[in-house]
Design a protein around this motif. Structure first.
Motif, PDB file in Angstrom:
ATOM      1  N   THR A   1     -22.814  35.240  69.220  1.00 21.86           N
ATOM      2  CA  THR A   1     -23.543  33.927  69.290  1.00 21.86           C
ATOM      3  C   THR A   1     -23.734  33.512  70.654  1.00 21.86           C
ATOM      4  O   THR A   1     -23.212  33.378  71.449  1.00 21.86           O
TER       5      THR A   1
ATOM      6  N   SER B   1     -24.090  27.159  70.051  1.00 24.58           N
ATOM      7  CA  SER B   1     -23.327  26.830  68.735  1.00 24.58           C
ATOM      8  C   SER B   1     -23.302  25.387  68.757  1.00 24.58           C
ATOM      9  O   SER B   1     -22.713  24.908  69.797  1.00 24.58           O
TER      10      SER B   1
ATOM     11  N   GLU C   1     -25.305  27.870  64.019  1.00 24.29           N
ATOM     12  CA  GLU C   1     -25.099  28.685  65.168  1.00 24.29           C
ATOM     13  C   GLU C   1     -26.353  29.688  65.185  1.00 24.29           C
ATOM     14  O   GLU C   1     -27.081  29.717  64.301  1.00 24.29           O
TER      15      GLU C   1
ATOM     16  N   ARG D   1     -21.866  24.369  72.463  1.00 25.00           N
ATOM     17  CA  ARG D   1     -21.268  25.721  73.087  1.00 25.00           C
ATOM     18  C   ARG D   1     -22.679  26.497  73.504  1.00 25.00           C
ATOM     19  O   ARG D   1     -23.284  26.807  72.240  1.00 25.00           O
TER      20      ARG D   1
ATOM     21  N   ASP E   1     -23.103  30.157  75.165  1.00 23.97           N
ATOM     22  CA  ASP E   1     -22.784  31.328  75.551  1.00 23.97           C
ATOM     23  C   ASP E   1     -20.972  31.414  75.629  1.00 23.97           C
ATOM     24  O   ASP E   1     -20.290  31.736  76.751  1.00 23.97           O
ATOM     25  N   GLY E   2     -20.380  30.750  74.999  1.00 21.49           N
ATOM     26  CA  GLY E   2     -18.947  30.759  74.716  1.00 21.49           C
ATOM     27  C   GLY E   2     -18.432  29.449  75.260  1.00 21.49           C
ATOM     28  O   GLY E   2     -17.110  29.145  75.350  1.00 21.49           O
TER      29      GLY E   2
END
Lengths: 290, 265
Positions: free
Chosen positions: B2, B5, B29, B65, B67-68
């Motif tokens: 993902t 998100s 996502e 969010r 890239d995490g």
């Protein structure tokens, strides 16, 4: 067969700093009474200027040179006096533009603008008579509360409502010819589909001929009886809508058709660069008026 | 994996006539390398959503969010560079007083991408990548055709080496032949540069041919989300069916499919 509108060998050139630039190179186009005819092409192909010549607007521009024959309802629009041409606009022929909201006057109510249009045909009409007729027209375009809309200003209405008001206003004087320049392009697809269906039914009912100008092939397929395809100021193909869509004969028409993305998901086509084939002679399908 | 998100994202505008809920509790996502189409009519919240992803607008609640990591309300240069934007109207998106090269270079200077001495070369490479001649960097936006300007808009976004590109109706102002070329270009670039697209449009025929998945918005809410083939073979939400039913079509196969899907049988 007599034509309501008959254009023969129409040329248009603009005078500029570098001399004359010709933008229409001899257009032939005709519309019978009550017929829906589409003129399809890309931007800059000469669609809108053709409509403006029919309206007699470009003939009055000092830097435009128009030659050829434009006959409307038996009269010659090219040689007509300026005031006679002006008298035709809004009465015998009317126009619908692409963006309804910007083509209505923001400082007058819809009712006032209807009255102005109706008084072009009959200057003595009083406001009550105008309102009554406007209410009738607004009902025909399925506007739910015509009384309220007449008292409104254009900015108080949605784009779709304004487009319906424009259609009602364009048809209020029972014109013989309606010029529609990319109607509904500024609207959402579902609103566009609704307004086109509405316009289709109305012109059929009133037996109004339409010159429908568009770049959207899908919309043309649904609206028009007959199609002219224009490329760089030349008609490259003409015929009944079915013939054009089922067996496009000209390289340019085929390129246009191929370039439209399909909901069946055929992928994105490789579009040829401008080729000499696009300048090939005109293809004429049978069944269309000459 | 993902890349983007969106979780319970909401945007409410306070207006004199009361609150307007532009985006309501939206979650989805986007995978790395994917093209997600966002479709809906005007007023459905598509552009508000894009503006929140880009950091132009803050969310009323919920989070985005990337890239995490959660994206902050005020974006730093790292995120601004990584998420780029291609606009609908390429003429108003380019500064008329700057030549094309200067417009494309602006991002390189802002985010200090590459050594200063190499940046003009990078500008020329970016133009070449979108199919424009290198010499075009000297030209003014007003001297370009619509299709060329949109290519410049794409070159400017890609010069910043983004990971995610938000495209807001990138081809709806273009002629059909030009549109076909620009769409092919966008597809090629995504594959070649491993880009991720959020592709906002109202044109479902375009969506069918460019997107991996489709998110359908209505009045600020996400009403259907699915793989493109699924949306165009068995749309579930009545609104999706009505949108497909309004698409103008050019050939008989399309007409048949459209009528079948619109009826929902």
């Amino acid at each position: 067969m007599t034509h309501l509108l008959d254009i023969r060998d129409l040329h248009l050139a603009f005078k500029g700093l570098s001399g004359l630039t010709e933008v229409l190179h001899g257009i032939d186009l005709s519309i019978a009474a009550g017929e829906r005819v589409a003129l399809v092409g890309e931007s800059g192909s000469g669609k809108s200027v053709t409509a403006r010549i029919v309206l007699g607007l470009l003939q009055e521009m000092r830097n435009a040179r128009v030659t050829g024959r434009v006959a409307f309802d038996g009269a010659d629009v090219m040689t007509m006096a300026q005031k006679d041409r002006a008298a035709l606009r809004g009465t015998e022929m009317s126009m619908i533009f692409q963006d309804p909201t910007s083509s209505l006057n923001p400082t007058f109510t819809i009712g006032n603008q209807f009255a102005e249009v109706m008084r072009r045909r009959d200057p003595k009409l009083d406001q009550a008579a105008c309102d009554a007729r406007a209410t009738e027209m607004l009902t025909e375009v399925s506007i739910p509360d015509p009384g309220r809309v007449l008292a409104n200003y254009p900015f108080q209405l949605s784009g779709g409502m304004n487009q319906r008001v424009m259609i009602a206003m364009a048809l209020v004087n029972n014109p013989k010819l309606l010029l529609a320049d990319e109607p509904g392009t500024a609207l959402d697809v579902s609103v566009q589909a609704q307004t086109l269906r509405l316009m289709h039914d109305l012109v059929e009912k009133h037996h109004t001929a339409v010159l429908f100008i568009s770049h959207n092939l899908g919309v043309v397929r649904e609206f028009a009886d007959r199609v002219y395809v224009i490329y760089r100021g030349r008609i490259v193909e003409t015929g009944p809508t079915d013939a054009i869509f089922h067996s496009p004969g000209h390289a340019y028409t085929r390129a246009l058709m191929d370039a439209v993305p399909r909901i069946t998901g055929a992928g994105l086509p490789a579009v040829p660069e401008v080729s000499d084939d696009f300048l090939a002679p005109m293809v004429r399908h049978d069944g269309g008026a000459s | 994996m993902t890349l983007l998100s969106v979780q319970n994202l909401t945007k409410t505008f306070q207006t004199p006539s009361g609150p307007v809920h532009a985006v309501r509790d939206v979650s989805f996502e986007v995978e790395r390398g994917e093209c997600l189409a966002v479709v809906g009519e005007s007023g459905s919240g598509k552009t508000t959503l894009a503006n929140m992803i880009l950091g132009i607008l803050g969310a009323t609640s919920g989070e985005i969010r990337f890239d995490g990591a959660t994206l902050p309300a005020k974006r730093g240069p790292v995120h601004r560079r990584a998420i780029q934007f291609v606009q609908q109207n390429p003429l108003s998106a380019l500064n008329p007083k700057r030549n094309i090269g200067a417009s494309v270079r602006l991002g390189l200077d802002t985010y200090a991408i590459g050594p200063r001495a190499d940046r003009w070369l990078k500008v020329e490479e970016a133009l070449e990548e979108v199919g424009l001649p290198r010499e075009m960097r000297q030209r003014a936006p007003s001297s370009l055709s619509g299709g060329q300007r949109q290519r410049v808009g794409i070159a400017r976004a890609l010069a910043c080496e983004p990971e995610l590109v938000v495209l807001d109706e990138p081809t709806s102002a273009l002629d059909v032949l030009v549109q076909a070329r620009v769409l092919r270009l966008l597809n090629d670039l995504r594959a070649r540069k491993k880009l991720t697209y959020v592709f906002i449009t109202h044109d479902l025929a375009v969506v069918r041919n460019v997107a991996d998945r489709v998110a359908v918005f209505k009045a600020g809410q996400l009403v259907e989300l699915g793989r493109t083939e699924q949306i165009f073979s068995a749309p579930e939400h009545p609104y999706t069916r009505s949108l497909i039913g309004a698409v103008p079509v050019v050939d008989d196969a399309e007409l048949e499919l459209r009528n079948k899907l619109a009826e929902g049988t």
